[in-house]
Scaffold this active site. Structure first.
Site, short mmCIF file in Angstrom:
data_model
loop_
_atom_site.label_atom_id
_atom_site.label_comp_id
_atom_site.label_asym_id
_atom_site.label_seq_id
_atom_site.Cartn_x
_atom_site.Cartn_y
_atom_site.Cartn_z
N PHE A 164 0.45 -1.46 0.35
CA PHE A 164 -0.02 -0.01 0.50
C PHE A 164 1.11 1.38 0.15
O PHE A 164 0.44 2.02 -0.61
CB PHE A 164 -1.21 0.46 0.90
N LYS A 188 -0.90 -7.40 -9.32
CA LYS A 188 -2.08 -7.39 -7.62
C LYS A 188 -2.34 -6.67 -6.87
O LYS A 188 -1.31 -6.57 -6.12
CB LYS A 188 -2.20 -9.29 -6.70
N GLU A 191 -5.13 -3.70 -1.69
CA GLU A 191 -6.35 -3.58 -1.32
C GLU A 191 -6.93 -2.34 -0.57
O GLU A 191 -7.74 -2.04 -0.70
CB GLU A 191 -6.75 -5.08 -1.35
N SER A 241 5.56 -6.97 4.53
CA SER A 241 5.89 -6.95 5.75
C SER A 241 6.95 -8.84 5.62
O SER A 241 6.19 -9.93 4.71
CB SER A 241 4.89 -7.55 6.97
N CYS A 296 9.73 1.28 3.56
CA CYS A 296 11.07 -0.37 4.31
C CYS A 296 12.58 0.70 4.17
O CYS A 296 13.22 0.12 4.84
CB CYS A 296 10.67 -1.25 3.18
N GLU A 390 9.31 -3.84 12.74
CA GLU A 390 9.29 -2.73 12.76
C GLU A 390 7.81 -1.75 13.20
O GLU A 390 5.95 -2.56 12.75
CB GLU A 390 8.43 -3.60 10.96
#
Length: 499
Positions: A164, A188, A191, A241, A296, A390
């Site tokens: 995202f 993909k 969402e 992740s 990240c 994280e």
């Protein structure tokens, strides 16, 4: 697509999101039975669209469309394939205002960050356009009259599962290189941020990409699993992740696919007493708060070596002058905000000193948004969760160290390995950190040490699973397979041990 009157009635700013297969958006009737999720604007909390959760059936339709397009596309010479990306780059630059505004709406980035994201996508296209020059085969006369050569061939249908935090850029980590190298593609997107993917599809079509070479399939866990399991997909790239990266890597490779899965990070910035006070303070704060800390490569732990209090004091001043909504965007969801606040509260209860508290951030007119201001905690110990896990928010944990060796021990103890930086005026200190940091990307006086093209993005340890890198030269090996050819035409060449 919903008409404007229907959108107004539904309270949506954008039509319901649709999959893109075979060069066109799938009709609403074809997806009528799919479950849907609301898409929120993180700065207000309002629902702006809805996204379908695709099943194995929709993934299969996308793969079949890609497979039909592959023979013709793979036979197209690479110098012709990259012409699409010359045009696509120009379209990204033409529409940068609208594309960056869309990123801001679905992800929450402030305008300058969203614009920088689209500019990076254009740079990624620029690299793809250079592939005819940097990805040619090799040829050598290995014996009199005998020639060996290597040529690179595409894999077939490949897929990318994107996160995202960069709805425009991360898909473009893979799209230009994979497609320019002759593959057909299934994206993909997350969402949580599905809108940018539709615009990418439209711009690729406008750029002249043949129908079926690129598809978009929206969804969640079931969609990801279907991609990992599908026998028609040869390779999967994933960004997200570490927990999910491990799962995707295991599942995709168990199904005999290539997989490159990029996971999370816990990036350490080592600050030495000789570091430039102003540059260090501004760089560290920008690194930890840029993109609301949702990247990240963000600074997560600062290891302050010896007498660095003047630098920390200046960092506090810089952070306190940052205004949520103007300088820092929201995090992605209410759940993310609550999780980040939980990390901060737990650290304070365990003895950390809160220097800047961004938990009560309010943005006038956007009271429903998921805002957090820059947050700095001092005297964090390496065993605290906020120093180990994280957080993915605008939060910096400061760990104190008495020496460079102790600071490197803290950095090396992290299971992650995306990035590390050192702030110093000493070349010897910088070299020591560059050699000893357990990270795939290391910076000196750079808060976010992201390499520029053609250098590849990729971490170490639990930040990356698989071989190769997702961008730059390192991606060529991942998206292609080599064929070795040996020929002898000269009858007078004679016979030797190899012929």
């Amino acid at each position: 697509m919903l008409e404007q009157s229907e959108l107004k009635h539904a309270g949506l700013k954008y039509p319901e999101v649709r999959n893109y297969v075979g060069g066109r958006f799938v009709s609403d009737d074809a997806a009528a039975d799919l479950e849907r999720l609301d898409v929120h604007d993180p700065s207000t909390g309002r629902v702006i669209s809805r996204v379908p959760l695709s099943t194995q059936h929709e993934v299969d339709a996308a793969v079949r469309a890609a497979a039909r397009a592959f023979p013709e596309w793979s036979r197209t010479p690479i110098k012709e394939r990259v012409q699409v990306f010359y045009r696509y780059k120009a379209l990204l630059e033409r529409d940068i205002d609208a594309l960056s505004a869309l990123v801001t709406e679905e992800n929450g980035k402030i305008a300058s960050e969203a614009r920088a994201e689209v500019l990076k996508s254009a740079e990624l296209c620029e690299f793809a356009c250079s592939l005819p020059q940097i990805a040619p085969g090799e040829v050598l006369e290995v014996s009199r009259g005998v020639e060996c050569r290597i040529e690179r061939f595409p894999l077939g249908v490949v897929a990318s599962i994107a996160p995202f935090n960069f709805p425009n850029m991360v898909p473009n980590w893979s799209i230009p290189n994979a497609i320019a190298l002759g593959n057909c593609f299934v994206l993909k997107p997350s969402e949580l941020v599905p809108l940018s993917a539709g615009r990418i599809a439209e711009l690729l079509k406008e750029a002249g990409l043949p129908d079926g070479v690129f598809q978009v399939v929206h969804g969640g866990r079931e969609t990801v699993e279907a991609i990992c399991d599908h026998s028609g997909i040869a390779a999967v790239a994933f960004v997200g992740s570490t927990k999910i990266a491990k799962t995707v890597y295991r599942r995709a490779t168990a199904n005999l696919k290539r997989c490159l899965a990029l996971g999370g990070a816990k990036n350490h910035l080592i600050v030495m007493p000789d570091a430039d006070r102003e540059m260090t303070a501004s760089n560290v704060v920008a690194s930890m708060s840029g993109c609301a800390g949702q990247r990240c490569m963000a600074a997560s732990v600062m290891v302050a070596v010896a007498k660095t209090d003047p630098i920390i004091e200046r960092m506090v001043e810089v952070a306190r002058n940052m205004v949520p909504g103007r300088d820092v965007g929201p995090v992605i969801s209410a759940e993310a905000k609550a999780r980040i606040e939980g990390y901060v509260a737990e650290a304070v209860a365990a003895g950390a000193k809160l220097l800047v508290d961004g938990r009560n951030a309010k943005v006038p007119g956007k009271e429903g948004g998921y805002f957090l201001g820059p947050t700095i905690l001092d005297h964090v110990t390496p065993d605290m969760r906020i120093a180990r896990e994280e957080v993915f928010g605008p939060v910096l944990a400061i760990v104190r160290a008495g020496s460079l060796g102790e600071a490197l021990d803290v950095e090396n103890a992290s299971p992650y390995g995306n990035a590390a930086s050192v702030f110093t005026e000493s070349g010897g200190t910088a070299r020591t950190v560059m050699e000893r940091a357990s990270a795939g990307m290391v910076g000196v006086n750079v808060g976010v040490p992201v390499p520029r093209e053609p250098f590849s993005f990729g971490g170490w340890n639990d930040s990356k699973f698989g071989v190769g890198d997702i961008t730059g030269r390192g991606s060529i090996e991942f998206w292609t397979q080599s064929k070795k050819m040996t020929t002898k035409w000269n009858r007078e060449a004679g016979v030797n041990w190899m012929s």
